[in-house]
Design a protein around this motif. Structure first.
Motif, short mmCIF file in Angstrom:
data_model
loop_
_atom_site.label_atom_id
_atom_site.label_comp_id
_atom_site.label_asym_id
_atom_site.label_seq_id
_atom_site.Cartn_x
_atom_site.Cartn_y
_atom_site.Cartn_z
N GLU A 120 12.15 -2.12 11.84
CA GLU A 120 12.79 -0.81 11.82
C GLU A 120 13.58 -0.58 10.54
O GLU A 120 13.63 0.55 10.01
N SER A 121 14.18 -1.64 10.02
CA SER A 121 15.02 -1.50 8.83
C SER A 121 14.28 -1.78 7.53
O SER A 121 14.85 -1.60 6.45
N SER A 123 11.77 -1.53 4.31
CA SER A 123 11.31 -0.45 3.45
C SER A 123 9.87 -0.12 3.76
O SER A 123 9.17 -0.88 4.45
N THR A 124 9.41 1.01 3.26
CA THR A 124 8.03 1.44 3.54
C THR A 124 7.02 0.41 3.06
O THR A 124 6.06 0.08 3.77
N GLY A 125 7.25 -0.14 1.86
CA GLY A 125 6.32 -1.12 1.31
C GLY A 125 6.27 -2.39 2.14
O GLY A 125 5.19 -2.92 2.41
N TYR A 127 7.16 -2.72 5.31
CA TYR A 127 6.61 -2.39 6.62
C TYR A 127 5.08 -2.34 6.57
O TYR A 127 4.39 -2.88 7.45
N GLN A 128 4.53 -1.70 5.53
CA GLN A 128 3.08 -1.60 5.40
C GLN A 128 2.45 -2.97 5.15
O GLN A 128 1.37 -3.26 5.66
N HIS A 132 -0.34 -4.54 7.62
CA HIS A 132 -1.68 -4.94 7.17
C HIS A 132 -1.93 -6.43 7.38
O HIS A 132 -2.99 -6.83 7.88
N ASP A 227 1.16 2.35 16.55
CA ASP A 227 2.02 2.89 15.50
C ASP A 227 2.12 1.93 14.33
O ASP A 227 2.09 2.34 13.17
N ASP A 231 -1.66 3.14 9.81
CA ASP A 231 -2.15 3.30 8.44
C ASP A 231 -3.34 2.38 8.16
O ASP A 231 -4.25 2.73 7.43
#
Length: 236
Positions: A120-121, A123-125, A127-128, A132, A227, A231
């Protein structure tokens, strides 16, 4: 890059997953054979977690193109076991089971990260990257567990059957084992045959994945895999 089975952008995650999956798989074979009294793999330097001694170039490339492949087979001399049939089965089984264990540990790690709020905390990078890597680590290891149990030479499922059937049947199986590579090539180049082979594996994959997910959900907060992997799945 449409000749690849997987998205080109995900190759780093896939390669890292394969390094882990193949190395653990072959190490499990080599270590168990060594513990049962066969030093063949040990003397060949295969009782190690060094991926360089386990990876097969063609088998790794094939999994990127066709969706499945293999590592270098571990040499095993069953004649050195106290109980060649029983211990031979165990040595064959521990390879696929090690992949199942890696998948379970990978899923457990995601639940732990989610439980402590890391996802949850992040960063987008980050998390992705977690999404993956976890997708391929869990998916490929479950598929490798199932795929290696197919009764096709030289897969572990074939070796298990060899140790179960009578000796005269095993002798005939040994005489025809060389056809295994041709079976693989047919699966690779004939889409219909590949679909027939892989579709049941994905069905069993769902059963195993849901089993582990349900088990971990009794301990941790629920992870919404749809969720987390949204991506990743969009790229397929």
């Amino acid at each position: 890059m449409n000749f690849l089975w997987y998205p080109f952008e995900d190759l780093p995650f896939i390669f890292l997953t394969l390094v882990i999956a193949f190395t653990v798989h072959e190490f499990a074979h080599a270590y168990s054979a060594y513990k049962f009294g066969d030093r063949t793999a040990y003397d060949a330097g295969r009782v190690t977690l060094n991926p360089r001694v386990h990876l097969d170039v063609f088998g790794t490339i094939l999994i990127l193109i066709a969706g499945f492949g293999w590592a270098k087979p571990v040499p095993v001399n069953r004649g050195r076991f106290k109980n060649p049939r029983l211990m031979g089965i165990v040595v064959s089984v521990v390879g696929p089971l090690s992949n199942l264990l890696v998948a379970a540990l990978g899923m457990l790690a995601v639940y732990v990260l989610n439980h402590f709020g890391v996802l949850e905390s992040a960063s987008t990078g980050v998390y992705q990257a977690i999404a993956h890597f976890s997708y391929y680590l869990i998916t490929l290891n479950i598929l490798l567990f199932l795929f290696n149990l197919l009764p096709i030479p030289p897969l572990d499922g074939y070796r298990i059957i060899q140790d179960i059937v009578p000796l005269h049947v095993r002798h005939k199986m040994d005489q025809n084992a060389h056809w295994g590579i041709f079976i693989f090539l047919l699966i690779v180049f004939i889409p219909q045959l590949r679909e027939v082979t892989l579709t049941p594996l994905f069905s069993f994959w769902s059963v195993i994945f849901n089993f582990f997910a349900g088990m971990f959900e009794t301990v941790f907060d629920r992870v919404f895999w749809g969720d987390l992997w949204a991506d990743v799945l969009k790229m397929k």
